[in-house]
Design a protein around this motif. Structure first.
Motif, mmCIF file in Angstrom:
data_model
loop_
_atom_site.group_PDB
_atom_site.id
_atom_site.type_symbol
_atom_site.label_atom_id
_atom_site.label_comp_id
_atom_site.label_asym_id
_atom_site.label_seq_id
_atom_site.Cartn_x
_atom_site.Cartn_y
_atom_site.Cartn_z
ATOM 1 N N ALA A 184 0.829 -1.200 0.000
ATOM 2 C CA ALA A 184 0.000 0.000 0.000
ATOM 3 C C ALA A 184 0.864 1.251 0.000
ATOM 4 O O ALA A 184 0.586 2.228 -0.720
ATOM 5 N N THR A 185 1.934 1.243 0.777
ATOM 6 C CA THR A 185 2.834 2.390 0.840
ATOM 7 C C THR A 185 3.479 2.652 -0.514
ATOM 8 O O THR A 185 3.556 3.803 -0.979
ATOM 9 N N VAL A 186 3.960 1.593 -1.171
ATOM 10 C CA VAL A 186 4.613 1.755 -2.475
ATOM 11 C C VAL A 186 3.621 2.239 -3.522
ATOM 12 O O VAL A 186 3.927 3.138 -4.325
ATOM 13 N N LEU A 187 2.426 1.686 -3.538
ATOM 14 C CA LEU A 187 1.432 2.091 -4.526
ATOM 15 C C LEU A 187 0.990 3.538 -4.320
ATOM 16 O O LEU A 187 0.791 4.282 -5.298
ATOM 17 N N ARG A 188 0.861 3.941 -3.067
ATOM 18 C CA ARG A 188 0.505 5.343 -2.806
ATOM 19 C C ARG A 188 1.592 6.289 -3.294
ATOM 20 O O ARG A 188 1.311 7.407 -3.729
ATOM 21 N N GLY A 202 1.051 7.504 -6.574
ATOM 22 C CA GLY A 202 -0.099 8.379 -6.737
ATOM 23 C C GLY A 202 -1.424 7.656 -6.830
ATOM 24 O O GLY A 202 -2.430 8.244 -7.260
ATOM 25 N N ILE A 203 -1.468 6.408 -6.411
ATOM 26 C CA ILE A 203 -2.675 5.596 -6.507
ATOM 27 C C ILE A 203 -3.414 5.612 -5.171
ATOM 28 O O ILE A 203 -2.795 5.463 -4.109
ATOM 29 N N GLU A 204 -4.731 5.788 -5.214
ATOM 30 C CA GLU A 204 -5.526 5.629 -3.999
ATOM 31 C C GLU A 204 -5.595 4.139 -3.672
ATOM 32 O O GLU A 204 -5.902 3.315 -4.534
ATOM 33 N N VAL A 205 -5.310 3.797 -2.426
ATOM 34 C CA VAL A 205 -5.297 2.397 -2.009
ATOM 35 C C VAL A 205 -6.248 2.198 -0.831
ATOM 36 O O VAL A 205 -6.231 2.976 0.125
ATOM 37 N N VAL A 206 -7.064 1.165 -0.911
ATOM 38 C CA VAL A 206 -7.926 0.756 0.186
ATOM 39 C C VAL A 206 -7.382 -0.555 0.724
ATOM 40 O O VAL A 206 -7.249 -1.527 -0.026
ATOM 41 N N ASP A 266 9.548 -6.137 -3.036
ATOM 42 C CA ASP A 266 10.018 -5.964 -4.414
ATOM 43 C C ASP A 266 9.487 -7.076 -5.310
ATOM 44 O O ASP A 266 9.086 -6.833 -6.458
ATOM 45 N N ARG A 267 9.476 -8.323 -4.802
ATOM 46 C CA ARG A 267 8.961 -9.445 -5.588
ATOM 47 C C ARG A 267 7.466 -9.273 -5.873
ATOM 48 O O ARG A 267 6.985 -9.564 -6.979
#
Length: 210
Positions: free
Chosen positions: A27-31, A34-38, A199-200
Protein backbone atom coordinates in the motif's frame (compact mmCIF):
# COMPACT_ATOMS: atom_id res chain seq x y z
CA UNK A 1 -13.86 9.45 -14.90
CA UNK A 2 -11.19 8.19 -12.45
CA UNK A 3 -7.55 8.94 -13.23
CA UNK A 4 -6.64 5.29 -12.68
CA UNK A 5 -8.30 1.97 -13.43
CA UNK A 6 -9.32 0.33 -10.18
CA UNK A 7 -7.59 -2.95 -9.44
CA UNK A 8 -8.42 -5.65 -6.92
CA UNK A 9 -5.37 -7.43 -5.49
CA UNK A 10 -5.51 -10.22 -2.92
CA UNK A 11 -2.74 -11.62 -0.75
CA UNK A 12 -3.08 -15.28 0.10
CA UNK A 13 -1.11 -17.96 1.92
CA UNK A 14 -0.98 -19.96 5.10
CA UNK A 15 -0.47 -18.80 8.67
CA UNK A 16 2.76 -16.85 9.21
CA UNK A 17 3.41 -16.04 5.54
CA UNK A 18 3.49 -12.30 6.22
CA UNK A 19 0.37 -11.25 4.32
CA UNK A 20 -0.61 -8.41 6.66
CA UNK A 21 2.91 -6.98 6.79
CA UNK A 22 3.33 -7.11 3.04
CA UNK A 23 -0.12 -5.66 2.39
CA UNK A 24 0.86 -2.54 4.35
CA UNK A 25 4.18 -2.33 2.52
CA UNK A 26 2.51 -2.70 -0.88
CA UNK A 27 0.00 0.00 0.00
CA UNK A 28 2.83 2.39 0.84
CA UNK A 29 4.61 1.76 -2.47
CA UNK A 30 1.43 2.09 -4.53
CA UNK A 31 0.50 5.34 -2.81
CA UNK A 32 3.94 6.65 -3.74
CA UNK A 33 2.85 6.05 -7.36
CA UNK A 34 -0.10 8.38 -6.74
CA UNK A 35 -2.67 5.60 -6.51
CA UNK A 36 -5.53 5.63 -4.00
CA UNK A 37 -5.30 2.40 -2.01
CA UNK A 38 -7.93 0.76 0.19
CA UNK A 39 -6.56 -1.81 2.66
CA UNK A 40 -8.99 -4.47 3.77
CA UNK A 41 -9.20 -8.04 5.03
CA UNK A 42 -11.29 -11.18 5.19
CA UNK A 43 -13.31 -12.18 6.97
CA UNK A 44 -14.23 -8.55 7.49
CA UNK A 45 -13.76 -5.34 5.57
CA UNK A 46 -17.27 -3.95 6.02
CA UNK A 47 -19.51 -3.41 9.03
CA UNK A 48 -21.56 -6.53 8.44
CA UNK A 49 -18.56 -8.67 7.55
CA UNK A 50 -16.65 -7.58 10.66
CA UNK A 51 -19.60 -8.69 12.79
CA UNK A 52 -19.48 -12.10 11.11
CA UNK A 53 -15.68 -12.22 11.61
CA UNK A 54 -16.18 -12.08 15.37
CA UNK A 55 -18.52 -15.07 15.13
CA UNK A 56 -16.15 -17.06 12.92
CA UNK A 57 -12.85 -16.61 14.72
CA UNK A 58 -13.93 -16.99 18.34
CA UNK A 59 -15.25 -19.92 20.33
CA UNK A 60 -14.37 -23.58 20.29
CA UNK A 61 -13.34 -25.68 17.30
CA UNK A 62 -16.83 -27.18 17.21
CA UNK A 63 -18.72 -23.88 17.34
CA UNK A 64 -19.72 -24.15 13.67
CA UNK A 65 -20.24 -27.13 11.42
CA UNK A 66 -18.21 -27.04 8.16
CA UNK A 67 -21.32 -26.08 6.20
CA UNK A 68 -22.36 -23.31 8.57
CA UNK A 69 -18.80 -21.96 8.58
CA UNK A 70 -18.66 -21.88 4.78
CA UNK A 71 -22.01 -20.09 4.59
CA UNK A 72 -20.86 -17.47 7.11
CA UNK A 73 -17.69 -16.81 5.11
CA UNK A 74 -19.72 -16.47 1.91
CA UNK A 75 -22.14 -14.06 3.59
CA UNK A 76 -19.31 -11.93 4.96
CA UNK A 77 -17.68 -11.83 1.53
CA UNK A 78 -20.92 -10.82 -0.20
CA UNK A 79 -21.23 -7.80 2.11
CA UNK A 80 -17.52 -6.97 1.75
CA UNK A 81 -17.72 -6.98 -2.05
CA UNK A 82 -20.91 -4.93 -2.15
CA UNK A 83 -20.12 -2.34 0.51
CA UNK A 84 -16.33 -1.90 0.26
CA UNK A 85 -14.62 -3.44 -2.75
CA UNK A 86 -16.86 -2.53 -5.69
CA UNK A 87 -17.40 1.12 -4.64
CA UNK A 88 -13.63 1.62 -4.27
CA UNK A 89 -12.91 0.08 -7.66
CA UNK A 90 -15.60 2.22 -9.26
CA UNK A 91 -13.79 5.39 -8.21
CA UNK A 92 -10.45 4.12 -9.53
CA UNK A 93 -8.87 2.95 -6.27
CA UNK A 94 -6.76 -0.16 -5.84
CA UNK A 95 -8.12 -2.53 -3.22
CA UNK A 96 -5.65 -4.74 -1.36
CA UNK A 97 -7.25 -7.55 0.63
CA UNK A 98 -5.63 -9.83 3.18
CA UNK A 99 -7.39 -13.05 2.04
CA UNK A 100 -10.40 -13.55 -0.24
CA UNK A 101 -12.10 -16.44 -2.05
CA UNK A 102 -8.99 -18.60 -2.38
CA UNK A 103 -8.72 -18.80 1.41
CA UNK A 104 -12.26 -20.16 1.59
CA UNK A 105 -11.41 -22.65 -1.13
CA UNK A 106 -8.27 -23.76 0.71
CA UNK A 107 -9.63 -23.76 4.28
CA UNK A 108 -13.30 -24.70 3.85
CA UNK A 109 -13.12 -26.67 0.60
CA UNK A 110 -11.76 -29.81 2.21
CA UNK A 111 -13.57 -32.55 4.07
CA UNK A 112 -17.33 -32.06 4.16
CA UNK A 113 -17.31 -29.55 1.28
CA UNK A 114 -15.55 -29.56 -2.06
CA UNK A 115 -13.85 -26.76 -3.96
CA UNK A 116 -16.82 -26.73 -6.32
CA UNK A 117 -19.16 -26.18 -3.35
CA UNK A 118 -17.19 -23.13 -2.20
CA UNK A 119 -17.05 -21.69 -5.72
CA UNK A 120 -20.82 -22.16 -6.04
CA UNK A 121 -21.43 -20.29 -2.78
CA UNK A 122 -19.24 -17.48 -4.09
CA UNK A 123 -21.18 -17.39 -7.35
CA UNK A 124 -24.42 -17.02 -5.40
CA UNK A 125 -23.16 -14.52 -2.82
CA UNK A 126 -20.76 -12.38 -4.86
CA UNK A 127 -21.71 -13.14 -8.47
CA UNK A 128 -18.39 -14.94 -9.00
CA UNK A 129 -16.35 -11.75 -8.55
CA UNK A 130 -12.58 -12.43 -8.75
CA UNK A 131 -9.40 -10.40 -8.11
CA UNK A 132 -7.32 -8.95 -10.93
CA UNK A 133 -4.27 -10.56 -9.34
CA UNK A 134 -3.73 -12.90 -6.41
CA UNK A 135 -0.31 -12.97 -4.74
CA UNK A 136 0.27 -16.31 -3.03
CA UNK A 137 3.03 -15.97 -0.42
CA UNK A 138 4.95 -19.22 -0.03
CA UNK A 139 7.06 -20.19 2.95
CA UNK A 140 8.57 -23.49 4.18
CA UNK A 141 6.38 -25.15 6.81
CA UNK A 142 8.86 -24.85 9.69
CA UNK A 143 9.55 -21.19 9.02
CA UNK A 144 5.83 -20.44 8.82
CA UNK A 145 5.23 -22.20 12.14
CA UNK A 146 8.06 -20.27 13.80
CA UNK A 147 6.70 -16.96 12.53
CA UNK A 148 3.20 -17.80 13.71
CA UNK A 149 4.45 -18.81 17.14
CA UNK A 150 6.51 -15.62 17.46
CA UNK A 151 3.49 -13.54 16.45
CA UNK A 152 0.71 -15.26 18.40
CA UNK A 153 2.31 -17.34 21.12
CA UNK A 154 -0.46 -19.63 22.34
CA UNK A 155 -3.25 -17.17 21.44
CA UNK A 156 -4.39 -18.61 18.10
CA UNK A 157 -7.91 -18.20 16.73
CA UNK A 158 -10.17 -21.20 16.11
CA UNK A 159 -8.99 -21.62 12.50
CA UNK A 160 -5.30 -20.80 12.89
CA UNK A 161 -5.11 -23.23 15.81
CA UNK A 162 -5.96 -26.31 13.76
CA UNK A 163 -3.38 -29.09 13.47
CA UNK A 164 -0.34 -29.36 11.20
CA UNK A 165 -1.99 -31.77 8.76
CA UNK A 166 -4.84 -29.33 8.21
CA UNK A 167 -2.46 -26.46 7.44
CA UNK A 168 -0.38 -28.68 5.17
CA UNK A 169 -3.52 -29.46 3.16
CA UNK A 170 -4.27 -25.73 2.98
CA UNK A 171 -0.77 -25.01 1.61
CA UNK A 172 -1.18 -27.75 -1.00
CA UNK A 173 -4.50 -26.24 -2.08
CA UNK A 174 -2.98 -22.77 -2.57
CA UNK A 175 -0.16 -24.29 -4.65
CA UNK A 176 -2.75 -26.09 -6.78
CA UNK A 177 -4.65 -22.85 -7.43
CA UNK A 178 -1.43 -21.15 -8.56
CA UNK A 179 -0.72 -24.00 -10.97
CA UNK A 180 -4.28 -24.00 -12.34
CA UNK A 181 -4.64 -20.22 -12.77
CA UNK A 182 -1.13 -18.82 -13.48
CA UNK A 183 -2.42 -15.60 -15.03
CA UNK A 184 -4.35 -14.60 -11.91
CA UNK A 185 -2.45 -16.37 -9.11
CA UNK A 186 1.28 -15.71 -8.76
CA UNK A 187 3.35 -17.67 -6.23
CA UNK A 188 5.83 -15.39 -4.43
CA UNK A 189 8.73 -16.50 -2.23
CA UNK A 190 8.01 -14.94 1.19
CA UNK A 191 11.36 -15.78 2.76
CA UNK A 192 14.15 -13.30 3.40
CA UNK A 193 14.12 -9.58 4.13
CA UNK A 194 10.74 -7.85 4.12
CA UNK A 195 11.86 -5.24 1.59
CA UNK A 196 12.98 -7.96 -0.83
CA UNK A 197 9.59 -9.67 -0.54
CA UNK A 198 7.84 -6.38 -1.30
CA UNK A 199 10.02 -5.96 -4.41
CA UNK A 200 8.96 -9.44 -5.59
CA UNK A 201 5.30 -8.59 -5.06
CA UNK A 202 5.63 -5.32 -6.97
CA UNK A 203 7.31 -7.15 -9.84
CA UNK A 204 4.29 -9.46 -9.99
CA UNK A 205 2.03 -6.39 -10.32
CA UNK A 206 4.15 -4.48 -12.85
CA UNK A 207 1.88 -5.25 -15.80
CA UNK A 208 -1.12 -3.76 -13.95
CA UNK A 209 0.48 -0.48 -12.94
CA UNK A 210 -0.68 2.70 -14.73
Amino acid sequence: MPDFVGRFITLEGGEGAGKSTQLRALATVLRAHGIEVVETREPGGSEGAEAIRALLLTGGQDRWSPRAEALLFAAARADHVEKTIRPALARGAWVLSDRFLDSSRAYQGQGALTDADIVMLHRIGSNGFLPDRTLFLTLPETEAENRTRARDGDATDRIGGRDRDFHRTVADAFARFAAQEPERVRAIDASGAAADITDRLMAALADLLP
